[in-house]
Design a protein around this motif. Structure first.
Motif, PDB file in Angstrom:
ATOM      1  N   LEU A   1     -30.387   7.832   0.146  1.00 41.95           N
ATOM      2  CA  LEU A   1     -29.348   8.797  -0.215  1.00 41.95           C
ATOM      3  C   LEU A   1     -28.000   8.097  -0.357  1.00 41.95           C
ATOM      4  O   LEU A   1     -27.255   8.319  -1.306  1.00 41.95           O
ATOM      5  N   LEU A   2     -27.738   7.249   0.633  1.00 45.49           N
ATOM      6  CA  LEU A   2     -26.463   6.548   0.664  1.00 45.49           C
ATOM      7  C   LEU A   2     -26.313   5.649  -0.565  1.00 45.49           C
ATOM      8  O   LEU A   2     -25.259   5.601  -1.201  1.00 45.49           O
ATOM      9  N   ALA A   3     -27.389   4.947  -0.909  1.00 44.04           N
ATOM     10  CA  ALA A   3     -27.340   4.033  -2.053  1.00 44.04           C
ATOM     11  C   ALA A   3     -27.087   4.792  -3.349  1.00 44.04           C
ATOM     12  O   ALA A   3     -26.411   4.302  -4.245  1.00 44.04           O
ATOM     13  N   GLU A   4     -27.615   6.036  -3.423  1.00 43.71           N
ATOM     14  CA  GLU A   4     -27.371   6.837  -4.624  1.00 43.71           C
ATOM     15  C   GLU A   4     -25.927   7.283  -4.726  1.00 43.71           C
ATOM     16  O   GLU A   4     -25.370   7.384  -5.817  1.00 43.71           O
ATOM     17  N   ARG A   5     -25.331   7.579  -3.559  1.00 39.57           N
ATOM     18  CA  ARG A   5     -23.991   8.165  -3.567  1.00 39.57           C
ATOM     19  C   ARG A   5     -22.868   7.141  -3.528  1.00 39.57           C
ATOM     20  O   ARG A   5     -21.750   7.434  -3.933  1.00 39.57           O
ATOM     21  N   LEU A   6     -23.153   5.972  -3.009  1.00 39.15           N
ATOM     22  CA  LEU A   6     -22.104   4.977  -2.807  1.00 39.15           C
ATOM     23  C   LEU A   6     -21.386   4.582  -4.109  1.00 39.15           C
ATOM     24  O   LEU A   6     -20.159   4.456  -4.112  1.00 39.15           O
ATOM     25  N   PRO A   7     -22.121   4.387  -5.228  1.00 37.08           N
ATOM     26  CA  PRO A   7     -21.414   3.978  -6.459  1.00 37.08           C
ATOM     27  C   PRO A   7     -20.305   4.943  -6.865  1.00 37.08           C
ATOM     28  O   PRO A   7     -19.223   4.506  -7.270  1.00 37.08           O
ATOM     29  N   VAL A   8     -20.551   6.252  -6.746  1.00 33.33           N
ATOM     30  CA  VAL A   8     -19.523   7.230  -7.141  1.00 33.33           C
ATOM     31  C   VAL A   8     -18.255   7.018  -6.324  1.00 33.33           C
ATOM     32  O   VAL A   8     -17.139   6.949  -6.864  1.00 33.33           O
ATOM     33  N   THR A   9     -18.416   6.884  -5.004  1.00 30.50           N
ATOM     34  CA  THR A   9     -17.257   6.694  -4.135  1.00 30.50           C
ATOM     35  C   THR A   9     -16.569   5.363  -4.428  1.00 30.50           C
ATOM     36  O   THR A   9     -15.341   5.269  -4.408  1.00 30.50           O
ATOM     37  N   MET A  10     -17.359   4.338  -4.707  1.00 32.59           N
ATOM     38  CA  MET A  10     -16.799   3.029  -5.028  1.00 32.59           C
ATOM     39  C   MET A  10     -15.955   3.099  -6.299  1.00 32.59           C
ATOM     40  O   MET A  10     -14.832   2.593  -6.339  1.00 32.59           O
ATOM     41  N   VAL A  11     -16.513   3.733  -7.332  1.00 29.16           N
ATOM     42  CA  VAL A  11     -15.765   3.876  -8.588  1.00 29.16           C
ATOM     43  C   VAL A  11     -14.472   4.630  -8.320  1.00 29.16           C
ATOM     44  O   VAL A  11     -13.380   4.214  -8.740  1.00 29.16           O
TER      45      VAL A  11
ATOM     46  N   GLN B   1     -25.182  20.564   7.657  1.00 30.75           N
ATOM     47  CA  GLN B   1     -26.614  20.805   7.873  1.00 30.75           C
ATOM     48  C   GLN B   1     -27.146  20.124   9.129  1.00 30.75           C
ATOM     49  O   GLN B   1     -28.371  20.012   9.302  1.00 30.75           O
ATOM     50  N   ASN B   2     -26.260  19.635   9.982  1.00 31.25           N
ATOM     51  CA  ASN B   2     -26.683  18.911  11.182  1.00 31.25           C
ATOM     52  C   ASN B   2     -27.648  17.779  10.864  1.00 31.25           C
ATOM     53  O   ASN B   2     -28.600  17.529  11.596  1.00 31.25           O
ATOM     54  N   ASP B   3     -27.393  17.108   9.762  1.00 28.81           N
ATOM     55  CA  ASP B   3     -28.267  16.021   9.338  1.00 28.81           C
ATOM     56  C   ASP B   3     -27.745  14.717   9.951  1.00 28.81           C
ATOM     57  O   ASP B   3     -27.155  13.879   9.272  1.00 28.81           O
ATOM     58  N   TYR B   4     -27.991  14.541  11.247  1.00 32.30           N
ATOM     59  CA  TYR B   4     -27.335  13.455  11.981  1.00 32.30           C
ATOM     60  C   TYR B   4     -27.635  12.039  11.493  1.00 32.30           C
ATOM     61  O   TYR B   4     -26.732  11.210  11.453  1.00 32.30           O
ATOM     62  N   PRO B   5     -28.884  11.722  11.129  1.00 28.46           N
ATOM     63  CA  PRO B   5     -29.115  10.340  10.681  1.00 28.46           C
ATOM     64  C   PRO B   5     -28.241   9.966   9.484  1.00 28.46           C
ATOM     65  O   PRO B   5     -27.748   8.839   9.403  1.00 28.46           O
ATOM     66  N   VAL B   6     -28.041  10.929   8.582  1.00 21.54           N
ATOM     67  CA  VAL B   6     -27.216  10.647   7.404  1.00 21.54           C
ATOM     68  C   VAL B   6     -25.761  10.448   7.814  1.00 21.54           C
ATOM     69  O   VAL B   6     -25.096   9.504   7.375  1.00 21.54           O
ATOM     70  N   VAL B   7     -25.268  11.331   8.699  1.00 21.55           N
ATOM     71  CA  VAL B   7     -23.883  11.204   9.174  1.00 21.55           C
ATOM     72  C   VAL B   7     -23.672   9.825   9.782  1.00 21.55           C
ATOM     73  O   VAL B   7     -22.707   9.115   9.472  1.00 21.55           O
TER      74      VAL B   7
ATOM     75  N   GLY C   1     -33.475   5.796   9.374  1.00 25.14           N
ATOM     76  CA  GLY C   1     -34.333   6.954   9.596  1.00 25.14           C
ATOM     77  C   GLY C   1     -34.257   7.919   8.438  1.00 25.14           C
ATOM     78  O   GLY C   1     -33.516   7.715   7.475  1.00 25.14           O
ATOM     79  N   ASN C   2     -35.050   9.001   8.531  1.00 22.44           N
ATOM     80  CA  ASN C   2     -35.087   9.973   7.448  1.00 22.44           C
ATOM     81  C   ASN C   2     -34.048  11.057   7.624  1.00 22.44           C
ATOM     82  O   ASN C   2     -33.735  11.457   8.749  1.00 22.44           O
ATOM     83  N   SER C   3     -33.518  11.520   6.500  1.00 22.13           N
ATOM     84  CA  SER C   3     -32.619  12.659   6.542  1.00 22.13           C
ATOM     85  C   SER C   3     -33.415  13.889   6.985  1.00 22.13           C
ATOM     86  O   SER C   3     -34.525  14.117   6.503  1.00 22.13           O
ATOM     87  N   PHE C   4     -32.859  14.673   7.918  1.00 19.89           N
ATOM     88  CA  PHE C   4     -33.550  15.899   8.361  1.00 19.89           C
ATOM     89  C   PHE C   4     -33.662  16.880   7.214  1.00 19.89           C
ATOM     90  O   PHE C   4     -34.614  17.617   7.105  1.00 19.89           O
ATOM     91  N   PHE C   5     -32.648  16.876   6.373  1.00 20.86           N
ATOM     92  CA  PHE C   5     -32.572  17.908   5.351  1.00 20.86           C
ATOM     93  C   PHE C   5     -33.356  17.529   4.092  1.00 20.86           C
ATOM     94  O   PHE C   5     -34.143  18.315   3.580  1.00 20.86           O
ATOM     95  N   TYR C   6     -33.153  16.308   3.611  1.00 17.51           N
ATOM     96  CA  TYR C   6     -33.820  15.903   2.377  1.00 17.51           C
ATOM     97  C   TYR C   6     -35.201  15.315   2.623  1.00 17.51           C
ATOM     98  O   TYR C   6     -35.989  15.166   1.705  1.00 17.51           O
ATOM     99  N   GLY C   7     -35.464  14.920   3.873  1.00 16.13           N
ATOM    100  CA  GLY C   7     -36.752  14.317   4.176  1.00 16.13           C
ATOM    101  C   GLY C   7     -36.939  12.943   3.559  1.00 16.13           C
ATOM    102  O   GLY C   7     -38.045  12.430   3.490  1.00 16.13           O
ATOM    103  N   ARG C   8     -35.831  12.363   3.079  1.00 16.72           N
ATOM    104  CA  ARG C   8     -35.919  11.022   2.492  1.00 16.72           C
ATOM    105  C   ARG C   8     -35.117  10.050   3.343  1.00 16.72           C
ATOM    106  O   ARG C   8     -34.260  10.469   4.121  1.00 16.72           O
ATOM    107  N   PRO C   9     -35.382   8.757   3.193  1.00 17.88           N
ATOM    108  CA  PRO C   9     -34.617   7.790   3.985  1.00 17.88           C
ATOM    109  C   PRO C   9     -33.119   7.942   3.740  1.00 17.88           C
ATOM    110  O   PRO C   9     -32.692   8.075   2.588  1.00 17.88           O
ATOM    111  N   ALA C  10     -32.356   7.905   4.835  1.00 21.43           N
ATOM    112  CA  ALA C  10     -30.909   8.083   4.720  1.00 21.43           C
ATOM    113  C   ALA C  10     -30.289   6.982   3.871  1.00 21.43           C
ATOM    114  O   ALA C  10     -29.340   7.234   3.120  1.00 21.43           O
ATOM    115  N   ASN C  11     -30.837   5.759   3.951  1.00 20.79           N
ATOM    116  CA  ASN C  11     -30.220   4.668   3.187  1.00 20.79           C
ATOM    117  C   ASN C  11     -30.393   4.853   1.679  1.00 20.79           C
ATOM    118  O   ASN C  11     -29.554   4.448   0.899  1.00 20.79           O
TER     119      ASN C  11
END
Lengths: 305, 291
Positions: free
Chosen positions: A89-99, A267-273, A77-87
């Motif tokens: 956002l996740l794909a953008e952020r995952l590499p940093v955490t992986m590294v 931000q109560n952005d539940y789909p992302v959480v 689903g979409n992030s409430f806050f960013y209005g973009r698909p949660a996946n």
């Protein structure tokens, strides 16, 4: 072997299914989703429309199945806050955490394995006590305080390392150390106890009796037997590190998954959480599965049990 | 044939109180902080909530501050020592509260799995697997963020995440003990499952229980501090060490003692509890294997 593999994969799938139910339940804990999506100013009619549109008026099991079928293809689903698909956002952020996780794992291993080996040479000796003191201290140090101490020392006073952002590899040094601090005691303990067992075994005595040099005995014959538990613990710890990096990421402004989770919760952005919890859990399940299969391949005793 | 009463479980004498330095250090630290928590209103020089706008960021005595505020004052002019003392309450309340609940969950599951084995063991093993695959901090901040950050909720959430070690250890110990003669004879004498578990097995796994409980208290205290630091712990103005560090974040580059004081206090408490746990482990099971 085939039987073990099938069994192990089956259990992993069941665990994932249970975790998915819990993640779904997490979203349900947040109360009426339609109201949170509509924000405060919306009319009752609009809230009703949203409820129908997203299928929130359906019975829970149906809602769960529909959610699961979408989650299986990565649609959270979409992030409430960013209005973009949660996946996305996740794909953008995952590499940093992986590294960060890989750096942390690496630092923890190069620190803990040699220390565990020398601690095991003479259990109760001075090096062993030193190692156990380090492990105790590592477990007792609050990560966030350690981060600030490092920032003060290396970032401000000495000016060696950058204190925030992800612009170069130097940015990962301090967060990596902080993360390693959190995982190293587990490695230290497993290497130490495994080495003590191995060093007391007959084949090590034989190797010594043949007159092999002590380092050869230690690293070539004894350490090898610690590999199996070490691989398992490394997989588990890597999973823990991915989930445990929230505090570190917020302090060093590393825009990884942990930081995203923290923002999303604020931000109560539940789909992302939900997407984050499910993804990190899934990675953990896959890691432990991979470690188990790898170990079964290395050590036939496991798969024949 | 006369009825032979089953020999009762060998009463494990509490091992002689060791003159181990670890035990004394750990127990000493814990007792000290428990006293601080209990006597907080008596020993705190000020109220932990009283703000003073013209007495902000006073330095502690060892940095040239005044004796009226031994550990200085925070960004709102509240006495730091008083906040530190009151913060002990939150940490210990969460530590002990969480372990009370998680011990109940984990021990029940561990006893069931270890005693009945077979399918029950499979199911419990599966539940433990599911629990382990949930990332603790992420789930804790998510649930607390969604449901609310009150003390009972934090305790319940942490308990739901920290019971696994109880289950694993109690399961392993129960499996060993259920084969011992005193359990077999209790069964031969007609004791039911419940009686065997409660009267024969439980007293004999209590040692392991205490060890795990000690270590998990430390774990819960660190997690609470992390939650507070992320702004998802107990609500302000309640004093909590994690929160004190979070509140001092903005001035850390100028007044690092604001972070070092609660950070070191937290370290000493957790270190003390862990050392106590290790000492207890050596007393309960010198070989240390099942733990």
């Amino acid at each position: 072997m085939a039987r073990y593999v099938v069994q192990r994969i089956g259990v992993a799938l069941l665990v994932l299914l249970a975790v998915s139910m819990l993640s779904f339940g997490l979203l349900k804990l947040s109360g009426d989703l339609a109201t949170s999506m509509a924000r405060d100013t919306a009319s009752a009619a609009y809230v009703d429309f949203l409820r129908k549109e997203y299928g929130l008026d359906q019975p829970l099991p149906i809602q769960y199945l529909r959610w699961l079928s979408r989650a299986l293809v990565g649609d959270f689903g979409n992030s409430f806050f960013y209005g973009r698909p949660a996946n996305q956002l996740l794909a953008e952020r995952l590499p940093v955490t992986m590294v960060l996780g890989v750096v942390g794992l690496f630092i923890a291993l190069i620190f803990a394995v040699p220390l565990g080996v020398v601690a095991a040479i003479r259990p109760g000796g001075i090096l062993d006590r030193l190692a156990s003191a380090i492990a105790l201290l590592g477990q007792a140090t609050p990560t966030f305080w350690l981060c600030f101490v490092m920032i003060m020392l290396f970032g401000i006073n000495l000016g060696w390392l950058p204190v925030s952002g992800t612009s170069s590899w130097l940015n990962f040094v301090m967060p990596g150390i902080a993360l390693a601090y959190y995982g190293a005691p587990a490695f230290l303990r497993i290497v130490r106890s495994g080495m003590i067992d191995a060093l007391a075994s007959d084949y090590v005595r034989t190797a010594r009796a043949y007159g092999l040099r002590p380092p050869t005995v230690l690293f070539k014959h004894a350490l090898r037997n610690v590999l199996v538990p070490l691989v398992s613990v490394a997989a588990v710890q890597f999973g823990f590190m991915l989930g445990g990096s929230v505090v570190i990421e917020t302090i060093f402004a590393l825009h990884g998954v942990g930081y995203l989770a923290w923002e999303a919760i604020a931000q109560n952005d539940y789909p992302v959480v939900q997407a984050i919890v499910l993804t990190v859990s899934a990675i953990y399940v896959l890691l432990t599965l991979a470690a188990d299969l790898l170990n079964a391949a290395i050590d036939p005793r496991i798969r024949l049990e | 044939m006369t009825l032979v009463l089953p020999p009762t479980a060998p009463v494990r004498r509490w091992p002689r109180l060791p003159r181990q330095s670890g035990f004394i250090f750990g127990a000493g630290v814990l007792v000290f902080f428990v006293l601080c928590a209990l006597l907080a209103p008596v020993i705190s020089p000020y109220s932990p909530y009283d703000q003073s706008l013209d007495g902000r960021l006073m330095r502690p005595v060892f940095m040239g501050g005044e004796w009226s505020h031994i550990l200085g004052t925070d960004t709102l002019g509240r006495d730091y020592l008083s906040r530190l003392i009151y913060g002990t309450r939150v940490s210990l309340l969460i530590g002990f509260g969480t372990v009370a609940v998680s011990c109940l969950i984990g021990t029940t599951l561990g006893l069931l799995a270890g005693y009945y084995r077979g399918r029950v063991d499979l199911v419990v093993g599966f539940i433990i697997n599911v629990r382990l695959s949930l990332p603790i901090i992420l789930v804790a901040i998510s649930v607390v963020g969604i449901v609310g950050n009150t003390l009972p909720i934090i305790i319940l959430v942490l308990s739901g995440l920290l019971w696994d070690r109880f289950a694993v250890v109690i399961r392993a110990l129960t499996m060993q003990i259920r084969e011992r003669e005193f359990v077999l004879s209790a069964r031969a004498a007609g004791a039911g499952d419940l009686r065997i578990v409660v009267c024969e097995i439980l007293p004999n796994v209590a040692g392991g229980l205490v060890v795990v409980a000690t270590l998990e208290i430390a774990h819960a205290i660190l997690l609470e501090a992390a939650l507070s630091f992320l702004g998802l712990g107990v609500q302000p103005p309640t004093a909590s060490w994690g929160q004190m560090i979070a509140e001092a974040k903005d001035v850390v580059f100028f007044e690092s003692w604001l972070i070092n004081i609660p950070g070191l206090t937290l370290l000493v408490l957790v270190l003390g509890i862990n050392v106590l746990g290790d000492a207890l482990r050596n007393m309960v099971a010198p070989s240390g294997r099942p733990l």
